[in-house]
Scaffold this motif. Structure first.
Motif, PDB file in Angstrom:
ATOM      1  N   ARG A  46       5.413 -17.136   3.078  1.00 45.98           N
ATOM      2  CA  ARG A  46       6.084 -17.841   1.985  1.00 45.98           C
ATOM      3  C   ARG A  46       5.674 -17.341   0.609  1.00 45.98           C
ATOM      4  N   TRP A  47       4.644 -16.514   0.525  1.00 47.13           N
ATOM      5  CA  TRP A  47       4.248 -15.930  -0.758  1.00 47.13           C
ATOM      6  C   TRP A  47       4.714 -14.484  -0.930  1.00 47.13           C
ATOM      7  N   LEU A  48       5.513 -13.965  -0.015  1.00 52.56           N
ATOM      8  CA  LEU A  48       5.797 -12.536  -0.025  1.00 52.56           C
ATOM      9  C   LEU A  48       7.016 -12.145  -0.873  1.00 52.56           C
ATOM     10  N   ASP A  49       8.056 -12.942  -0.844  1.00 48.35           N
ATOM     11  CA  ASP A  49       9.248 -12.542  -1.581  1.00 48.35           C
ATOM     12  C   ASP A  49       8.994 -12.394  -3.085  1.00 48.35           C
ATOM     13  N   ARG A  50       8.016 -13.138  -3.599  1.00 40.50           N
ATOM     14  CA  ARG A  50       7.696 -13.008  -5.023  1.00 40.50           C
ATOM     15  C   ARG A  50       7.041 -11.663  -5.351  1.00 40.50           C
ATOM     16  N   LEU A  51       6.742 -10.849  -4.307  1.00 42.47           N
ATOM     17  CA  LEU A  51       6.182  -9.512  -4.535  1.00 42.47           C
ATOM     18  C   LEU A  51       7.239  -8.481  -4.918  1.00 42.47           C
ATOM     19  N   LYS A  52       8.501  -8.783  -4.716  1.00 38.34           N
ATOM     20  CA  LYS A  52       9.540  -7.764  -4.895  1.00 38.34           C
ATOM     21  C   LYS A  52       9.508  -7.078  -6.260  1.00 38.34           C
ATOM     22  N   PRO A  53       9.232  -7.780  -7.362  1.00 38.55           N
ATOM     23  CA  PRO A  53       9.164  -7.076  -8.648  1.00 38.55           C
ATOM     24  C   PRO A  53       7.973  -6.124  -8.764  1.00 38.55           C
ATOM     25  N   CYS A  54       7.024  -6.190  -7.830  1.00 36.88           N
ATOM     26  CA  CYS A  54       5.818  -5.366  -7.918  1.00 36.88           C
ATOM     27  C   CYS A  54       6.018  -3.961  -7.375  1.00 36.88           C
ATOM     28  N   PHE A  55       7.183  -3.674  -6.792  1.00 38.99           N
ATOM     29  CA  PHE A  55       7.396  -2.391  -6.148  1.00 38.99           C
ATOM     30  C   PHE A  55       8.716  -1.784  -6.575  1.00 38.99           C
ATOM     31  N   GLY A  56       8.728  -0.458  -6.718  1.00 32.69           N
ATOM     32  CA  GLY A  56       9.976   0.236  -6.948  1.00 32.69           C
ATOM     33  C   GLY A  56      10.853   0.180  -5.726  1.00 32.69           C
ATOM     34  N   ARG A  57      10.239   0.366  -4.569  1.00 35.70           N
ATOM     35  CA  ARG A  57      10.911   0.160  -3.301  1.00 35.70           C
ATOM     36  C   ARG A  57      10.223  -0.999  -2.584  1.00 35.70           C
ATOM     37  N   LEU A  58      10.849  -1.470  -1.511  1.00 33.64           N
ATOM     38  CA  LEU A  58      10.297  -2.605  -0.800  1.00 33.64           C
ATOM     39  C   LEU A  58       9.416  -2.103   0.343  1.00 33.64           C
ATOM     40  N   PRO A  59       8.160  -2.484   0.369  1.00 29.22           N
ATOM     41  CA  PRO A  59       7.272  -1.991   1.417  1.00 29.22           C
ATOM     42  C   PRO A  59       7.352  -2.843   2.674  1.00 29.22           C
ATOM     43  N   HIS A  60       6.834  -2.284   3.738  1.00 26.75           N
ATOM     44  CA  HIS A  60       6.531  -3.096   4.905  1.00 26.75           C
ATOM     45  C   HIS A  60       5.342  -3.994   4.556  1.00 26.75           C
ATOM     46  N   VAL A  61       5.228  -5.131   5.258  1.00 21.76           N
ATOM     47  CA  VAL A  61       4.109  -6.034   5.016  1.00 21.76           C
ATOM     48  C   VAL A  61       3.539  -6.509   6.346  1.00 21.76           C
ATOM     49  N   ILE A  62       2.219  -6.462   6.475  1.00 22.58           N
ATOM     50  CA  ILE A  62       1.510  -7.203   7.513  1.00 22.58           C
ATOM     51  C   ILE A  62       0.861  -8.384   6.800  1.00 22.58           C
ATOM     52  N   ALA A  63       1.227  -9.589   7.196  1.00 20.43           N
ATOM     53  CA  ALA A  63       0.816 -10.794   6.472  1.00 20.43           C
ATOM     54  C   ALA A  63      -0.172 -11.615   7.290  1.00 20.43           C
TER      55      ALA A  63
ATOM     56  N   VAL B  39       1.267 -11.564  11.569  1.00 25.61           N
ATOM     57  CA  VAL B  39       2.719 -11.398  11.598  1.00 25.61           C
ATOM     58  C   VAL B  39       3.107 -10.230  10.700  1.00 25.61           C
ATOM     59  N   CYS B  40       4.191  -9.547  11.057  1.00 22.40           N
ATOM     60  CA  CYS B  40       4.772  -8.507  10.199  1.00 22.40           C
ATOM     61  C   CYS B  40       6.018  -9.071   9.526  1.00 22.40           C
ATOM     62  N   TYR B  41       6.375  -8.474   8.397  1.00 19.33           N
ATOM     63  CA  TYR B  41       7.479  -9.009   7.601  1.00 19.33           C
ATOM     64  C   TYR B  41       8.222  -7.862   6.945  1.00 19.33           C
ATOM     65  N   ASP B  42       9.548  -7.900   7.048  1.00 18.51           N
ATOM     66  CA  ASP B  42      10.411  -6.933   6.382  1.00 18.51           C
ATOM     67  C   ASP B  42      10.813  -7.532   5.036  1.00 18.51           C
ATOM     68  N   LEU B  43      10.215  -7.013   3.967  1.00 15.81           N
ATOM     69  CA  LEU B  43      10.436  -7.605   2.659  1.00 15.81           C
ATOM     70  C   LEU B  43      11.874  -7.434   2.188  1.00 15.81           C
ATOM     71  N   ALA B  44      12.552  -6.383   2.662  1.00 11.66           N
ATOM     72  CA  ALA B  44      13.933  -6.134   2.239  1.00 11.66           C
ATOM     73  C   ALA B  44      14.899  -7.144   2.848  1.00 11.66           C
TER      74      ALA B  44
ATOM     75  N   GLY C   7      13.839 -10.010   4.678  1.00  6.53           N
ATOM     76  CA  GLY C   7      13.271 -11.345   4.830  1.00  6.53           C
ATOM     77  C   GLY C   7      13.084 -11.768   6.265  1.00  6.53           C
ATOM     78  N   VAL C   8      12.894 -10.795   7.157  1.00  3.28           N
ATOM     79  CA  VAL C   8      12.759 -11.086   8.581  1.00  3.28           C
ATOM     80  C   VAL C   8      11.306 -10.906   9.014  1.00  3.28           C
ATOM     81  N   ALA C   9      10.745 -11.928   9.670  1.00 10.23           N
ATOM     82  CA  ALA C   9       9.404 -11.833  10.253  1.00 10.23           C
ATOM     83  C   ALA C   9       9.522 -11.294  11.670  1.00 10.23           C
ATOM     84  N   TYR C  10       8.518 -10.492  12.083  1.00  4.42           N
ATOM     85  CA  TYR C  10       8.555  -9.930  13.427  1.00  4.42           C
ATOM     86  C   TYR C  10       7.129  -9.690  13.931  1.00  4.42           C
ATOM     87  N   ASP C  11       7.014  -9.472  15.227  1.00  2.00           N
ATOM     88  CA  ASP C  11       5.745  -9.211  15.904  1.00  2.00           C
ATOM     89  C   ASP C  11       4.666 -10.258  15.573  1.00  2.00           C
TER      90      ASP C  11
END
Length: 272
Positions: free
Chosen positions: A49-66, A71-76, A78-82
């Protein structure tokens, strides 16, 4: 130094500056690395729930392990996986053991859908910034049942009157094999993950699924929860503002987060 295939970095106090942002230099360095074929992944204690606010921090959207690897998260998208959650049957016992070891602590439980917490759990500034979806308040006795229908990714034990390191010493013997205990701030917060789950184990699995070994990974971090992945990677850097244990675990020391330490190393790795 040969360029890596994966750049895996902690966020708060490592990649992000003290104000929670990234500099133009940092964004440009990560974009350059991706343009040259590297994959960039953020590996963080932050919940989904704190990840989408990261989008302005990157030129591109990174992968995230949260959630420290749970859990893994696709920031582009908004899908959680694994997810790698707790076994539901262990939750009540784990909470009871930690409550006995830390009677002043109060609990919050993180799922992919949000937080469930005790009423007197002291929220962090991130929690107070906005209205996170899924946040619920229940009595201590109701916590296990409140997350029974969702993967439990992390348990937080908070006592703002204490230092996290001291809490860790008190709680560790009580937890045993029920969970993985760590902390990412000194402000009276312990983080409990599922047994065997930490930043290193999840990063290793993420890389293995893509045919990448530790030798081709570089990692960056600053706190005790980063130590496993600093040790696992072929090359690792602790930022200058890191705790001593993180510095000892890394193969190098980078400049501080407010001095674009990660960007400086990335530029060197790609010979810019």
């Amino acid at each position: 130094m040969n360029p890596p295939q994966v750049i895996a970095t902690d966020l708060d106090r490592t990649l992000l500056r003290s104000d929670g942002t990234t500099s133009a230099r940092t964004r440009a360095a990560l974009d350059m690395a991706m343009e040259r074929g590297a994959q960039v992944i953020a590996v963080t204690a932050r919940p989904i729930r704190w990840l989408d606010r990261l989008k302005p921090c990157f030129g591109r959207l990174p992968h995230v392990i949260a959630s420290n690897g749970a859990v893994c998260y696709d920031l582009a998208t908004g899908v959680a996986y694994d997810p790698r959650p707790f076994e539901p049957a262990t939750v009540a016992k784990l909470l009871a053991e930690v409550r006995a070891a830390l009677p002043g602590a109060r609990f919050a439980l993180e799922t992919p859908h949000g937080m469930v917490r005790e009423a007197d759990y002291e929220l962090s500034p991130f929690d107070l910034d906005g209205d996170d979806a899924g946040r619920r308040v229940v009595r201590y006795e109701e916590l296990p049942a409140a997350v029974a229908d969702a993967p439990l990714l992390k348990i937080l034990a908070v006592d703002r009157s204490r230092d996290s390191a001291d809490m860790y010493v008190d709680a560790l013997p009580a937890i045993g094999t029920l969970g993985a205990l760590t902390y990412s701030t000194n402000r009276g917060v312990l983080e409990l993950g599922p047994p065997g789950v930490d930043k290193a184990s999840s990063l290793a699995a993420w890389c293995a699924a893509r045919g990448i070994g530790a030798a081709d990974v570089v990692t960056f971090g600053d706190m005790p929860n980063d130590i496993p992945m600093l040790r696992w990677a072929g090359r690792s850097w602790a930022v200058a503002n890191a705790v001593d244990a993180a510095k000892a675990a890394a193969t190098g020391i980078a400049a501080a987060n407010d001095e674009d330490g990660v960007a400086q190393v990335v530029e060197e790795l790609f010979h810019t």
